[in-house]
Scaffold this active site. Structure first.
Site, PDB file in Angstrom:
ATOM      1  N   ASP A   1     -49.869  21.190 -25.014  1.00  0.00           N
ATOM      2  CA  ASP A   1     -50.646  22.303 -24.451  1.00  0.00           C
ATOM      3  C   ASP A   1     -49.784  23.089 -23.460  1.00  0.00           C
ATOM      4  O   ASP A   1     -49.650  24.305 -23.566  1.00  0.00           O
ATOM      5  CB  ASP A   1     -51.898  21.765 -23.732  1.00  0.00           C
ATOM      6  CG  ASP A   1     -52.705  20.833 -24.619  1.00  0.00           C
ATOM      7  OD1 ASP A   1     -53.346  21.331 -25.540  1.00  0.00           O
ATOM      8  OD2 ASP A   1     -52.662  19.601 -24.393  1.00  0.00           O
TER       9      ASP A   1
ATOM     10  N   GLU B   1     -47.288  19.959 -32.169  1.00  0.00           N
ATOM     11  CA  GLU B   1     -47.162  21.373 -32.575  1.00  0.00           C
ATOM     12  C   GLU B   1     -45.842  22.006 -32.110  1.00  0.00           C
ATOM     13  O   GLU B   1     -45.087  22.562 -32.895  1.00  0.00           O
ATOM     14  CB  GLU B   1     -48.353  22.161 -31.992  1.00  0.00           C
ATOM     15  CG  GLU B   1     -48.290  23.620 -32.305  1.00  0.00           C
ATOM     16  CD  GLU B   1     -49.603  24.364 -32.080  1.00  0.00           C
ATOM     17  OE1 GLU B   1     -50.681  23.798 -32.333  1.00  0.00           O
ATOM     18  OE2 GLU B   1     -49.531  25.530 -31.647  1.00  0.00           O
TER      19      GLU B   1
END
Ligand code: TRH
Length: 383
Positions: free
Chosen positions: A17, A268
Site C-alpha cells: 500500500d 503488486e
C-alpha cells in the site's frame, strides 16, 4: 489543472500500500512538478522503504513531497483543500474531509486508485464515477492495468534506460554488491532475488537448488521466512548459497532486481518492478478469498505470454502454479528446472514485454490527464 494533490494511504498489511503510494507521490512531484501531500497512517512501515523518513514526526518533507501522519482523529490542515484527492485502494476518506469537500463551491476531484489487474473487466470499469449518497460528490475509479484502455502502470521516466546503463556498467554493479555487503556473482552462477509470503514452497525450492549442479545464490531480505530457510543458513548447502540483505530503499531494490537472473516477487508493487527488470520472474500473488486471485494470475499470464513459444510458456505457467500452491501443480523442484531450461527464451520475452509496456503512457501521466478532463469546466463526470 489543479496543482495541489493529497494522497491518502492506509497500510493494511505488508508494504504494497505504502510502496505504491510513495512511488506515485514521488513521481507526481518530481516529474510533473505537482505539490503533493502524502497522508500515511503507519509511518514505521513507510520508514522501512524510505530511510530519510522520521517516523516520529507529524509533518516532514521528503524532497518536495510533504508527508503527514494520518491520525485516527483527522483534522484538515488550515487553508484551502487540495484540488485533487487520491484515496488509495478504497482506504476511506475521513468523514470530516468529505463534508468539507462537499461544502466547497468547486469540490476537489476525488479519485479512488484501485488495485492492479490484467482482467478484462478493468477496461470497462476504469474511469467510472460513483455519486456519493447524501453528498454532492462523485468518487472516480482509476484502475491501473496493462491494456491501453486501463490506467496504465507506474513507471518512472527513463527507468529502462537507467536499468540498461546500470547493467552495462561493471563497476556500478560491483560497487552495488559491495555496498550491500554481498559477494559478487560466482562464474556461471544463477543469482536469484527472493521476496515471498509465508506459505511459499521455499524449502522445497532451496532443497532442489542445493542438490543441483548449477551454483545458485539466493538473496533474501533480512528476517523473511526464517523457518523455511533455517536448514540452509547461514552459508547455504551444496550448490546453494544464501545471502540476506537489509530491506532496501526503492531505488536500490530496483537495482537488485536488475542485477539478478531470476526474480521471485509478490503482491503488486514488487511484481511490477520485477516486470520492469525484464528478466524471468516468478510471481506469488496476494491470496484472496475464494481463490479469486487465480483469475488475476491467469489474466496476467495470458497477456504476458502472448507470442511466447509454447513449451517455454507452459514451463513458466507450471512454476507459477506450483509457487502459488495451486491444486494439481507439479512439484516446485521439477517446475523450476523446466523454467531454467527455457531461461534464454523467457529472458528475451521478459525484456520485450518490459520494453513494450514501458513505452505505453505511464500511470502518473494518465492520472493527470484524467484529472485534467474532470477538472475542466466541461468535465462530464463532475457533480
Ligand atoms: O508487501 P506486499 O505483500 O504488499 C501488498 C500488501 O500486502 C497489500 O495489502 C496488498 O494488497 C498488495 O500487496 C497486493 O507486496 P508488494 O506490493 O510487492 O510491496 C512490497 C514493497 O516493498 C514494494 O514497494 C517494493 C518494496 N521493497 C523495497 O522497497 N525494498 C525491499 O528490499 C523489498 C524486498 C521490497
Amino acid at each position: 489543472m489543479p496543482l495541489r494533490w493529497d494522497v491518502f494511504c492506509k497500510v493494511v498489511d505488508n508494504y504494497g500500500d505504502i510502496g505504491v503510494c510513495w512511488r506515485l507521490a514521488r513521481q507526481l512531484a518530481r516529474e510533473h512538478g505537482l505539490s503533493v501531500r502524502l497522508w500515511v497512517d503507519d509511518l514505521l512501515t513507510f520508514a522501512r522503504l524510505e530511510s530519510r523518513l522520521d517516523a516520529g514526526l507529524e509533518v516532514q518533507f521528503l524532497g518536495t513531497v510533504e508527508v503527514r501522519r494520518w491520525p485516527a482523529a483527522f483534522v484538515s490542515p488550515e487553508g484551502p483543500l487540495a484540488g485533487v484527492i487520491i484515496e488509495a485502494f478504497g482506504c476511506g476518506l475521513p468523514e470530516a474531509l468529505q463534508q468539507q469537500m462537499a461544502e466547497q463551491g468547486c469540490a476537489p476531484v476525488w479519485i479512488n486508485l484501485e488495485y492492479l489487474s490484467a482482467e478484462r473487466w478493468v477496461d470497462d470499469c476504469h474511469g467510472l464515477g460513483s455519486p456519493q449518497p447524501g453528498l454532492p460528490l462523485t468518487r472516480h475509479f482509476f484502475f491501473p492495468g496493462f491494456r491501453p484502455a486501463s490506467g496504465g502502470l507506474l513507471v518512472e521516466s527513463g527507468l529502462l534506460a537507467r536499468r540498461d546503463a546500470f547493467r552495462a556498467d561493471q563497476n556500478a554493479c560491483a560497487t552495488f554488491w559491495q555496498q550491500l555487503g554481498l559477494p559478487a556473482p560466482r562464474p556461471g552462477e544463477l543469482r536469484v532475488s527472493m521476496f515471498a509470503y509465508p506459505g511459499a514452497p521455499l524449502t522445497e525450492q532451496l532443497q532442489a537448488w542445493a542438490g543441483g549442479t548449477v551454483p545458485v545464490t539466493v538473496l533474501l531480505p533480512e528476517g523473511l521466512l526464517p523457518a523455511e530457510t533455517a536448514a540452509f543458513e547461514p552459508a547455504g548447502h551444496g550448490a546453494l548459497r544464501i545471502q540476506r540483505f537489509p530491506f532496501l530503499p526503492h531505488d536500490d531494490y530496483d537495482r537488485l532486481l536488475w542485477a539478478c537472473d531470476v526474480n521471485f516477487v509478490r503482491g503488486e508493487d514488487s511484481f511490477v518492478r520485477g516486470m520492469w527488470a525484464g528478466r524471468p520472474l516468478v510471481w506469488q500473488i496476494y491470496a484472496q478469498e475464494e481463490a479469486a486471485h487465480f483469475a488475476k494470475l491467469d489474466a496476467f499470464l495470458d497477456l504476458y505470454q502472448s507470442g511466447l513459444e509454447c513449451t517455454a510458456a507452459q514451463a513458466q505457467r507450471r512454476l507459477w502454479d506450483a509457487w502459488n500452491s495451486r491444486v494439481d501443480a507439479p512439484a516446485v523442484a521439477e517446475a523450476c528446472s523446466e523454467l531454467l531450461a527455457h531461461w534464454p527464451v523467457l529472458a528475451q520475452q521478459a525484456g520485450q514485454r518490459a520494453l513494450e509496456w514501458g513505452e505505453n503512457v505511464d500511470l502518473a501521466s494518465k492520472l493527470i490527464e484524467f484529472v485534467g478532463r474532470l477538472a475542466s469546466p466541461s468535465g462530464a463526470s463532475r457533480p
